[in-house]
Scaffold this active site. Structure first.
Site, mmCIF file in Angstrom:
data_model
loop_
_atom_site.group_PDB
_atom_site.id
_atom_site.type_symbol
_atom_site.label_atom_id
_atom_site.label_comp_id
_atom_site.label_asym_id
_atom_site.label_seq_id
_atom_site.Cartn_x
_atom_site.Cartn_y
_atom_site.Cartn_z
ATOM 1 C CE LYS A 1 -2.189 -0.916 3.787
ATOM 2 N NZ LYS A 1 -1.485 -2.167 4.092
ATOM 3 C CD GLU B 1 1.262 4.918 8.320
ATOM 4 O OE1 GLU B 1 2.081 4.221 7.705
ATOM 5 O OE2 GLU B 1 0.202 4.445 8.783
ATOM 6 N NE ARG B 2 5.817 0.185 10.975
ATOM 7 C CZ ARG B 2 4.721 -0.067 10.269
ATOM 8 N NH1 ARG B 2 4.324 0.804 9.353
ATOM 9 N NH2 ARG B 2 4.035 -1.180 10.457
#
Length: 501
Positions: free
Chosen positions: A172, A198-199
């Site tokens: 993705k 998110e990271r």
């Protein structure tokens, strides 16, 4: 990379005179209960709490005539009963203006790219209404991406919403990054990347890649990473949309909004709902999930002044597409691009499943008769091949009729032709990225369906751009061999390896 607002930023963000002041009466994780002797803060008001006002809290519920319950947008370490609370009298605001271009910001609008503080920007509430129906555009226009599998089978809509559905590790984020790369070099609009939960590694890599590509001056990045409180992750999407609406309505520019990952928005809302004490709904999701998602999605629209085109990655828990988060997101989209773990395991990247993916743009009146007929023929061929796979696995390819063997050969060539080397993965694959126009993609599919390349092996169509590269690829491989061999081989020899990549 923790992003608490500094004391100076907190002071600058407040109004000169507090509307009312209160005290903390309870702290439970990110939930803070407060008592006000004067007027209660309105819902969505931003409050600053603690000694020095370092903790931001959003009021979410008025419990009685004197008590308010809020959710913290920053870590609550150090808060205690009796500490003062200041009501700013306004909601959370996001910075808007040309000055935010090329910057990476957090949910409060603070720069997190080690650059200077923002100057000369306007501040607008993140809680805004969607544009009225009278202002919405009724035109349907295709938004080309340069990726064959998307442009041919699931074209995106200008001013529409597209979802990239898939479980963990199916590609993705890579596909989203490739779309950013392809679009920023070929459009005059603005791109806004919103990272929800998110990271920090992904944000840093994206910033570095966009800077190296020279497209950062037309881009804004807004992040709330996964270690931040659920309140920050829940509001960062609204902050990004406020920035997008400024460029659409005030600057009259088209905006490409990229969200990674919309499931984390739903997940943050679920955490907030649970912390606030609401009764969970089906599978533990919040009872207000549909309303919260709609409030965000309905602001993404094509109006008379410009368009916000959104491409959203959607994590599907355990690859279960009946999960309520996936089902509710499906209902808002004009195009759904489903990524298949099986195709990824076969090396068919991008791993888009053409039979599960769909787009409302595939209609003769929008894409034209030729494109519509080709898309239907491709789907029909791939569906027939899918039905024949069980027979091939049990009895072998030789037991099929001559017509069915031709269908299998066409389908396998189409599957390989719809793969594409990406610019963002060049360092991993060693293959130069390809940007393929819609005309070349349609031409290639039409020629494969017409059996023009039946004398070439299937591998000739794998990881190429335009279809003419297949012949050049085989000639190059033939020249590279140490012993002379025919430049082509019968399709039937290659077709025995039905389950190969």
């Amino acid at each position: 990379m923790m992003r608490e607002p500094t004391l100076e930023q907190a002071d600058a963000a407040r109004l000169p005179d507090p509307v009312s002041a209160g005290v903390i009466v309870a702290v439970r994780g990110s939930v803070v209960d407060m008592r006000f002797d004067g007027a209660l803060p309105a819902i969505h008001s931003l409050l600053w709490a603690g000694d020095g006002g370092r903790v931001a809290i959003e009021a979410l519920a008025q419990r009685d005539a004197r008590h308010v319950r809020g959710i913290a947008l920053t870590p609550t370490q150090g808060l205690a009963r009796g500490m003062p609370v200041e009501n700013t009298g306004r909601p959370l605001r996001a910075p808007v203006g040309k000055q935010i271009l090329s910057r990476m910001l957090d949910v409060f609008g603070n720069p997190i790219d080690r650059g200077p503080a923002l100057a000369g920007v306007q501040w607008r509430s993140v809680h805004r209404r969607p544009p009225p129906l009278a202002r919405r555009s009724t035109k349907s226009e295709v938004f080309e991406t340069g990726i064959k599998a998307i442009d041919v089978l699931t074209p995106l809509e200008r001013g529409g919403k597209a979802g990239l559905f898939g479980g963990a590790g199916v590609g993705k984020t890579v596909l989203l990054t490739e779309i950013i790369h392809n679009m920023l070099g070929h459009q005059e609009g603005v791109s806004i990347f919103c990272g929800i939960g998110e990271r920090s590694r992904e944000g840093e890599e994206l910033y570095r890649e966009m800077k190296a590509a020279g497209v950062l001056p037309h881009m804004v990045m807004v992040f709330a990473q996964m270690n931040e409180p659920p309140g920050a992750r829940f509001r960062v999407g609204h902050a990004a949309l406020t920035m997008a609406e400024y460029f659409r309505d005030d600057e009259h520019r088209d905006v490409l909004l990229l969200v990674d990952n919309i499931f984390r928005f739903i997940q943050a809302g679920s955490e907030v709902s649970g912390l606030m004490g609401q009764m969970p709904s089906r599978l533990g999701y919040q009872p207000t999930m549909s309303t919260e998602l709609a409030a965000l999605q309905e602001r993404i629209a094509n109006t008379d002044s410009g368009a916000i085109t959104a491409i959203q990655a959607v994590y599907v828990p355990a690859d279960d597409f009946t999960d309520p988060a996936a089902v509710h997101t499906f209902s808002h989209l004009s195009a759904s691009i489903v990524l298949s773990r099986k195709r990824a395991s076969e090396g068919l990247f991008p791993a888009i499943d053409p039979l599960q993916s769909s787009s409302k743009m595939i209609a003769p009146g929008i894409v034209g008769e030729r494109h519509y007929a080709l898309a239907q023929a491709i789907r029909r061929t791939l569906a027939q091949y899918d039905e024949l796979k069980d027979i091939i696995a049990m009895l072998g390819l030789e037991q099929l009729s001559s017509d069915d063997r031709k269908v299998v050969a066409r389908a396998r060539r189409l599957e390989r032709f719809l793969t594409q080397p990406f610019f963002t993965t060049e360092q991993f694959t060693g293959l130069a990225g390809k940007l393929v126009s819609l005309k070349d993609a349609l031409d290639g599919c039409e020629r494969i369906l017409g059996d023009e390349f039946k004398d070439l092996p299937e591998s000739a169509q794998y990881m190429i751009g335009a279809v003419d590269e297949a012949t050049a690829k085989m000639k190059g491989e033939a020249r590279g061999r140490t012993r002379p061999v025919p430049e082509s081989q019968p399709a039937s020899e290659e077709a025995h390896a039905v389950d190969g990549a």
